[in-house]
Enzyme design. Structure first.
Site, PDB file in Angstrom:
ATOM      1  N   THR A 245       1.135  23.086  -6.690  1.00 43.24           N
ATOM      2  CA  THR A 245       1.797  21.807  -6.401  1.00 43.24           C
ATOM      3  C   THR A 245       2.052  21.079  -7.721  1.00 43.24           C
ATOM      4  O   THR A 245       1.329  21.271  -8.685  1.00 43.24           O
ATOM      5  CB  THR A 245       0.847  20.978  -5.503  1.00 43.24           C
ATOM      6  N   ARG A 273       2.494  22.527  10.035  1.00 46.13           N
ATOM      7  CA  ARG A 273       1.435  21.939   9.219  1.00 46.13           C
ATOM      8  C   ARG A 273       2.005  21.067   8.085  1.00 46.13           C
ATOM      9  O   ARG A 273       2.899  21.481   7.352  1.00 46.13           O
ATOM     10  CB  ARG A 273       0.578  23.055   8.627  1.00 46.13           C
ATOM     11  N   GLY A 299      -5.265  20.518   1.026  1.00 48.53           N
ATOM     12  CA  GLY A 299      -4.803  19.228   1.509  1.00 48.53           C
ATOM     13  C   GLY A 299      -5.602  18.619   2.642  1.00 48.53           C
ATOM     14  O   GLY A 299      -5.759  17.399   2.711  1.00 48.53           O
TER      15      GLY A 299
END
Ligand code: ASP
Length: 392
Positions: A245, A273, A299
């Site tokens: 990320t 999701r 997450g």
């Protein structure tokens, strides 16, 4: 009108009005034509390890970026790969720095820093995003400004080349904070953003991995490809080895902080999701009185720990320094959530230009740039600062 004409030859530009013809085309038809049929899949689990050190606090930093936390280890990295990551993180830092040096806003700097990483195949965002269980790519992103505490986010989009830009448009051009999926794409179109086919995001390496996993599942008898009663593949997604990320936090000349995060989420995600990255307080958070923070990691745990907001709260209500708050939340609180599998890190910047980059994975791609333009880029846990913090 053909989809390719709409997506490739569109003359629409951001903030200009879209043509009536473009708006007349039902979005569902555009999205259906953009979608590529790819079979369902499952992927092997991959647990993260933990390192125990924390981040340093050099002063006068105006911008900090990350390219994801995970199993980033020196032994696995070739010189060429290390150089490529160093160069891309430096490019991101310089892009944001230029904005700040020219008197631009921290929001502009965050967007400018994140876009080169979204455009790269090297990170789990934009063009390098991981595959979902259905063999598609779905993005999440958020952005927040620390003076007004305005924020914007998009979740589960499949056709937006720069989700961070769409998140900012949600913040600035809509009355909402978060838009999801087709609605977010419809909004992006009204703002003059182009939509792109989902395969625009298929990185060769990730696609090969997806196909490899698919064929190994097909020949496996260990349950990996088994289906539950609803006929859905049962292997759950787990935190991948290296997530990738991207995120940025910036401080402009007016003293305003901003933070942003952009991701493809977890590999093999299913059922729509959505992770922490588009959730304000969990993926990104900015408040001039405390800090600008961007998360990366597993997450579900960052959502449950509201990690960036928790760091800001320790500073606001507990008078903790940035370093103390960030280190405490990442090193002590994150691993204690639920079953103790929480893993990842943050980049955090306060209004005095202090930076903290704690993580509890073996590595995290990260870097910062000072007011004077000095760039620091680091990858590994061994380089984490573990000395005393303010007040110790
Ligand atoms: N936090 C992201 C998510 O869970 C993944 C990551 O940071 O790499 O969606």
């Amino acid at each position: 009108m053909c989809v390719a004409c709409l997506t490739r030859n569109s003359t629409m530009k951001r903030k200009e009005s879209p043509s009536p013809a473009a708006l007349a085309l039902p979005l569902a038809a555009v999205l259906a034509a953009l979608a590529l049929a790819v079979p369902a899949r499952a992927q092997s689990d991959n647990a993260m390890q933990r390192a125990t050190t924390t981040a340093g606090t050099p002063s006068d930093v105006v911008l900090v970026v990350h390219g994801g936390a995970g199993s980033i280890e020196e032994v696995d990295m070739t010189d060429e790969e290390a150089e490529a990551y160093r160069a891309k993180l430096t490019e991101a830092l310089r892009a944001g720095y230029e904005v700040i040096q020219n008197g631009g806003s921290s929001l502009d700097a965050v967007e400018a820093a994140i876009k080169p990483m979204e455009a790269s195949r090297m990170f789990n965002s934009g063009r390098g995003a991981v595959f979902t269980n259905a063999g598609t790519v779905e993005h999440d992103a958020s952005i927040m400004e620390g003076e007004t505490r305005k924020a914007g986010a998009v979740a589960g989009t499949k056709h937006i080349a720069h989700p961070i830009e769409a998140a900012r448009l949600v913040m600035e051009e809509s009355p909402h904070v978060m838009l999801a999926r087709q609605g977010a794409e419809e909004f992006a179109l009204t703002q003059g953003m182009d939509l792109v086919p989902n395969d625009h995001f298929y990185a060769d390496e990730r696609r090969a991995r997806f196909l490899e996993d698919l064929s190994s599942d097909a020949s496996s008898s260990d349950g990996a490809s088994a289906a539950d009663e609803a006929g859905v593949r049962v292997r759950a997604e787990r935190a991948p080895a290296h997530l990738g990320t991207v995120g940025a936090a910036a401080l402009d000349q007016g003293g305003t902080l901003a933070a942003g995060t952009s991701t493809g989420g977890t590999s093999n995600k299913r059922w729509g999701r959505i992770g922490d990255s588009p959730i304000i307080g969990a993926g990104s958070y900015a408040d001039n009185e405390t800090a600008a923070v961007s998360s990366t990691g597993w997450g579900e745990y960052f959502i449950r720990g509201v990690v960036p907001h928790d760091i800001a709260s320790m500073m606001r209500y507990g008078d903790a320094s940035l370093a103390k708050a960030a280190r405490t939340v990442i090193n002590e609180k994150l691993p204690e959530i639920g079953d103790g599998q929480g893993s990842g890190g943050v980049i955090a910047l306060d209004a005095e230009g202090n930076v903290a980059t704690p993580f509890i994975t073996p590595g995290m791609f990260r870097g910062w740039i000072t007011e004077e333009g000095e760039v620091v880029v680091r990858f590994y846990g061994k380089d984490q600062y573990d000395g005393p913090m303010d007040g110790e």
